[in-house]
Design a protein around this motif. Structure first.
Motif: not given
Length: 93
Positions: A37-45, A64-77
């Motif tokens: 779900d996170i990856d799909v959301d990231h792809g859409n953004n 670049a900001d979007l990729w940083q937020k994406h990595r941070k959002r995925r990290a705990p999972y």
């Protein structure tokens, strides 16, 4: 009983069945679904940003900001999956 070769360590309980945490598979499936779900959301953004009409420098910063937020959002999972993997490996040693 323990079966050993150079690549695997599988232990069996007294009744011959493998011993593992029965909640591991549903937990793994749940974590993978969250990551999907996170990856799909990231792809859409990402597509939204790429299709915006703006100068390349601003677009590059936003991406670049979007990729940083994406990595941070995925990290705990990702960390939880790694922890689960380690627990599963330990259960079969």
């Amino acid at each position: 009983m323990i079966f050993n070769d150079e690549h695997s360590h599988i232990s069996s309980g007294r009744n011959g069945y493998q011993v593992y945490d029965p909640g591991a598979l549903p937990q793994l499936q749940s974590l993978l679904a969250i990551l999907a779900d996170i990856d799909v959301d990231h792809g859409n953004n990402l597509r939204l940003i790429e299709n915006k009409r703006m100068d390349d420098a601003s677009k590059d910063r936003m991406i670049a900001d979007l990729w940083q937020k994406h990595r941070k959002r995925r990290a705990p999972y990702v960390h939880e999956i790694d922890s689960l993997r380690k627990r599963m490996i330990a259960a079969f040693r």
